[in-house]
Design a protein around this motif. Structure first.
Motif, PDB file in Angstrom:
ATOM      1  N   SER A   1      45.946  45.933  32.306  1.00  0.00           N
ATOM      2  CA  SER A   1      45.718  47.347  32.570  1.00  0.00           C
ATOM      3  C   SER A   1      44.779  47.578  33.741  1.00  0.00           C
ATOM      4  O   SER A   1      43.758  46.899  33.890  1.00  0.00           O
ATOM      5  CB  SER A   1      45.129  48.023  31.323  1.00  0.00           C
ATOM      6  N   SER A   2      45.109  48.578  34.553  1.00  0.00           N
ATOM      7  CA  SER A   2      44.244  48.984  35.661  1.00  0.00           C
ATOM      8  C   SER A   2      42.973  49.661  35.144  1.00  0.00           C
ATOM      9  O   SER A   2      41.980  49.760  35.874  1.00  0.00           O
ATOM     10  CB  SER A   2      44.997  49.932  36.598  1.00  0.00           C
ATOM     11  N   GLU A   3      43.018  50.126  33.909  1.00  0.00           N
ATOM     12  CA  GLU A   3      41.858  50.748  33.259  1.00  0.00           C
ATOM     13  C   GLU A   3      41.783  50.219  31.832  1.00  0.00           C
ATOM     14  O   GLU A   3      42.185  50.896  30.884  1.00  0.00           O
ATOM     15  CB  GLU A   3      41.960  52.267  33.268  1.00  0.00           C
TER      16      GLU A   3
ATOM     17  N   ALA B   1      39.461  49.652  29.610  1.00  0.00           N
ATOM     18  CA  ALA B   1      38.713  50.381  28.572  1.00  0.00           C
ATOM     19  C   ALA B   1      39.512  51.578  28.061  1.00  0.00           C
ATOM     20  O   ALA B   1      39.571  51.838  26.847  1.00  0.00           O
ATOM     21  CB  ALA B   1      37.358  50.827  29.121  1.00  0.00           C
ATOM     22  N   ALA B   2      40.137  52.310  28.986  1.00  0.00           N
ATOM     23  CA  ALA B   2      40.961  53.457  28.586  1.00  0.00           C
ATOM     24  C   ALA B   2      42.169  52.994  27.770  1.00  0.00           C
ATOM     25  O   ALA B   2      42.563  53.653  26.798  1.00  0.00           O
ATOM     26  CB  ALA B   2      41.416  54.231  29.822  1.00  0.00           C
ATOM     27  N   SER B   3      42.764  51.861  28.145  1.00  0.00           N
ATOM     28  CA  SER B   3      43.912  51.332  27.388  1.00  0.00           C
ATOM     29  C   SER B   3      43.488  50.916  25.983  1.00  0.00           C
ATOM     30  O   SER B   3      44.200  51.179  25.009  1.00  0.00           O
ATOM     31  CB  SER B   3      44.524  50.141  28.126  1.00  0.00           C
TER      32      SER B   3
ATOM     33  N   PRO C   1      42.010  43.482  31.728  1.00  0.00           N
ATOM     34  CA  PRO C   1      42.070  44.112  33.050  1.00  0.00           C
ATOM     35  C   PRO C   1      43.108  43.406  33.922  1.00  0.00           C
ATOM     36  O   PRO C   1      43.346  42.207  33.774  1.00  0.00           O
ATOM     37  CB  PRO C   1      40.661  43.899  33.616  1.00  0.00           C
TER      38      PRO C   1
ATOM     39  N   THR D   1      49.942  48.460  35.736  1.00  0.00           N
ATOM     40  CA  THR D   1      49.703  48.255  34.311  1.00  0.00           C
ATOM     41  C   THR D   1      51.041  47.979  33.630  1.00  0.00           C
ATOM     42  O   THR D   1      52.007  48.720  33.825  1.00  0.00           O
ATOM     43  CB  THR D   1      49.037  49.505  33.700  1.00  0.00           C
TER      44      THR D   1
ATOM     45  N   GLN E   1      48.220  54.829  31.541  1.00  0.00           N
ATOM     46  CA  GLN E   1      48.066  54.006  32.742  1.00  0.00           C
ATOM     47  C   GLN E   1      49.417  53.606  33.352  1.00  0.00           C
ATOM     48  O   GLN E   1      49.460  52.906  34.349  1.00  0.00           O
ATOM     49  CB  GLN E   1      47.242  52.754  32.423  1.00  0.00           C
TER      50      GLN E   1
END
Length: 257
Positions: free
Chosen positions: A19-21, A23-25, A63, A71, A245
């Motif tokens: 994932s590019s983000e 924590a958000a994922s 990440p 992502t 994402q």
């Protein structure tokens, strides 16, 4: 561990999200499926998080490792010899994207592309054996969407020893089920002509759920985007979304569950 390795060889063993983000994922999937994600503090694992459901491993979230990497979910097949599988991939006309590499003391992985361009990974377990549960909110199915399915089927037969069970689909391309010892372990189909022309062949990961519509609505409420709305198929119900994402994944419930 040898008995476990033999039991998982040639079968789906793991899925993980780059994932590019991250924590958000982790937040999105924890809220959607009730996962608890433990991030490994050891720097050699690059922030890799193990998602657990009732204390059992269900998936990984990490990440992305290179700038600009999209992502996406990765699908892993178990092997008891990643090096030998790599040789089979080359002989069968596939490409090696990532040569076999040790992942700490957890196991060994490699990443390939089949002759249609779809990415497929393998996992040779040592300490980490793969899925520990198969109930709702965990991996349920994976499906190859290929441009030129006739080039993909012999590859998977040669590399993993997967014969196919073919089913006619009304008003659509035939559906193929890859089998191990008579059990269907994954599916494959020619890519829908409505998919944008630039979309490469890909494997789509599905998670089993108790209620497709309710989970779909929950996903949309958490920021996911609809790709295929909930609908019935001969074996049950399914839907496809992309997470906030941009990673596509499916939800399904079989008629027998």
């Amino acid at each position: 561990m040898s008995a476990m390795v033999i039991a998982t060889a040639r079968k789906p063993i793991w899925v993980d999200l780059s994932s590019s983000e991250a924590a958000a994922s982790r937040d999105f999937y924890s809220k959607l499926f009730g996962w608890k994600v433990d991030v490994n503090p050891d720097p050699q694992y690059g922030g890799y998080g193990r998602a657990l459901l009732d204390g059992k491993d269900v998936a990984g979230i990490s990440p992305t490792q290179t700038p600009g990497q999209p992502t996406a979910w990765s699908f892993y097949i178990g092997t008891d010899d990643a090096e030998a599988t790599t040789r089979l991939v080359k002989d069968a006309g596939g490409k090696v994207a990532v040569e076999p590499m040790d992942v700490g003391e957890q196991g060994k992985m490699a990443v390939f592309q089949d002759p249609t361009g779809a990415f497929i990974s393998v996992w040779q377990p040592t300490q980490m054996g793969g899925f520990q549960t198969s109930g709702p909110n965990s991996f349920g199915w994976a499906e190859l969407n290929a441009r030129g399915i006739e080039r993909a089927l012999p590859f998977y037969q040669q590399v993993f020893g997967w014969p196919t069970k073919r089913s006619a689909v009304p008003d659509g391309p035939d559906y193929f089920e890859f089998q191990v010892d008579g059990d269907s372990v994954a599916g494959a189909t020619e890519m829908n002509p409505m998919v944008p022309a630039g979309t490469p062949s890909y494997w789509l990961v599905y998670f089993g759920v108790d209620n497709v519509k309710a989970t779909f609505d929950k996903a949309i409420g958490l920021g996911a985007r609809e790709l295929v709305p909930p609908q019935s198929y001969p074996g049950g119900e399914f839907a496809i979304v992309s997470d906030p994402q941009g990673a596509a994944f499916g939800l399904f419930k079989s008629g027998s569950r």
